[in-house]
Write a protein that holds these residues in place. Structure first.
Motif, short mmCIF file in Angstrom:
data_model
loop_
_atom_site.label_atom_id
_atom_site.label_comp_id
_atom_site.label_asym_id
_atom_site.label_seq_id
_atom_site.Cartn_x
_atom_site.Cartn_y
_atom_site.Cartn_z
N CYS A 23 1.70 -3.13 -6.30
CA CYS A 23 1.31 -2.32 -5.13
C CYS A 23 1.94 -0.94 -5.15
CB CYS A 23 1.64 -3.05 -3.84
SG CYS A 23 3.39 -3.50 -3.68
N MET A 26 -0.10 1.02 -7.63
CA MET A 26 -1.42 1.31 -7.05
C MET A 26 -1.31 2.40 -5.99
SD MET A 26 -3.85 -0.35 -8.49
CE MET A 26 -5.14 -0.16 -7.28
N SER A 27 -0.28 2.33 -5.16
CA SER A 27 -0.12 3.35 -4.11
C SER A 27 0.11 4.73 -4.71
CB SER A 27 1.05 2.97 -3.19
OG SER A 27 0.73 1.81 -2.46
N SER A 46 -9.57 -7.25 -8.69
CA SER A 46 -8.42 -7.01 -9.56
C SER A 46 -8.55 -7.73 -10.90
CB SER A 46 -7.13 -7.43 -8.86
OG SER A 46 -7.16 -8.81 -8.55
N HIS A 132 6.22 -5.05 -0.22
CA HIS A 132 4.93 -4.41 -0.41
C HIS A 132 5.05 -2.90 -0.22
CE1 HIS A 132 0.63 -4.46 -0.84
NE2 HIS A 132 0.37 -4.12 0.39
N VAL A 134 2.64 0.53 0.83
CA VAL A 134 1.37 1.06 1.34
C VAL A 134 1.51 2.58 1.42
CG1 VAL A 134 0.79 -1.03 2.64
CG2 VAL A 134 2.04 0.82 3.78
N ASP A 152 -3.81 0.26 2.32
CA ASP A 152 -3.20 -0.87 1.63
C ASP A 152 -4.09 -1.22 0.45
OD1 ASP A 152 -2.29 -3.37 0.76
OD2 ASP A 152 -1.99 -4.14 2.78
N CYS A 153 -3.55 -1.13 -0.77
CA CYS A 153 -4.36 -1.40 -1.96
C CYS A 153 -4.89 -2.83 -1.99
CB CYS A 153 -3.57 -1.09 -3.23
SG CYS A 153 -2.11 -2.12 -3.48
N ASN A 154 -4.30 -3.73 -1.22
CA ASN A 154 -4.80 -5.11 -1.14
C ASN A 154 -5.96 -5.25 -0.16
OD1 ASN A 154 -2.88 -5.97 -2.96
ND2 ASN A 154 -1.45 -6.63 -1.38
#
Length: 175
Positions: A23, A26-27, A46, A132, A134, A152-154
């Motif tokens: 994460c 990704m952020s 993913s 996590h 974000v 949020d990448c999720n």
């Protein structure tokens, strides 16, 4: 896609890049894309991440640690209770409140601000991977309630995810 992560201060771990642990990468990659003005990635599964992209995301994750200071900070926060204690001093709640001026300043300057969310409390060093990251992109305040708008990448394609904090409280209302 199994990747090994070795960061100073943490034991080496292997992670499934399609399931957890990236994460932060990704952020930071998302922020890179927005700041460069390049088109967004379109995939939402993913499991379809090509290995070179997963390796690049892992590189951004490691870059996001910016050395052992950040790793030590993550470990410390993971081991710190939410509330203040005589033995440990300021808890995660007050440390969060202390960070808010910097976060809102970044957002007001038109920047995406990566923020770490401490989601677990544990003395085990590998528990840090249960936390996590974000991106905060907006905020608003009504009375003592500060609302951070986040990416949020999720949760791709969602712009309604918020974090609300009672900044006037002396203790955490909830974990």
């Amino acid at each position: 896609t199994e990747l090994s992560i070795s960061v100073a201060g943490l034991p080496e771990v292997s992670i499934d890049a399609t399931r957890m642990g990236l994460c932060g990468g990704m952020s930071f990659l998302t922020r890179d894309i927005v700041e460069s003005g390049t088109p967004q990635l379109r995939a939402t599964r993913s499991e379809q991440i090509p290995v070179p992209l997963a390796q690049h995301i892992l590189g951004r994750l490691i870059d996001s640690f910016s050395g052992s200071t950040t790793v030590k900070r993550w470990l410390s926060l993971t081991q710190t209770p939410d509330e203040d204690t005589r033995l440990r001093g300021r808890g995660v709640f007050h440390r969060t409140i202390d960070e808010l001026p910097g976060i809102t300043r970044e957002i007001a300057a038109g920047k995406l601000c990566p923020i770490g969310l401490v989601l677990t409390q544990s003395l085990a060093p590998w528990a840090v991977f249960e936390n996590h990251v974000v991106l905060a992109w907006g905020y608003g305040q009504h009375g003592d309630t500060l609302t951070l708008r986040t990416y949020d990448c999720n949760r791709p394609r969602r712009d309604d995810i918020t974090i609300r904090l009672n900044i006037g409280s002396t203790t955490p209302v909830q974990p």
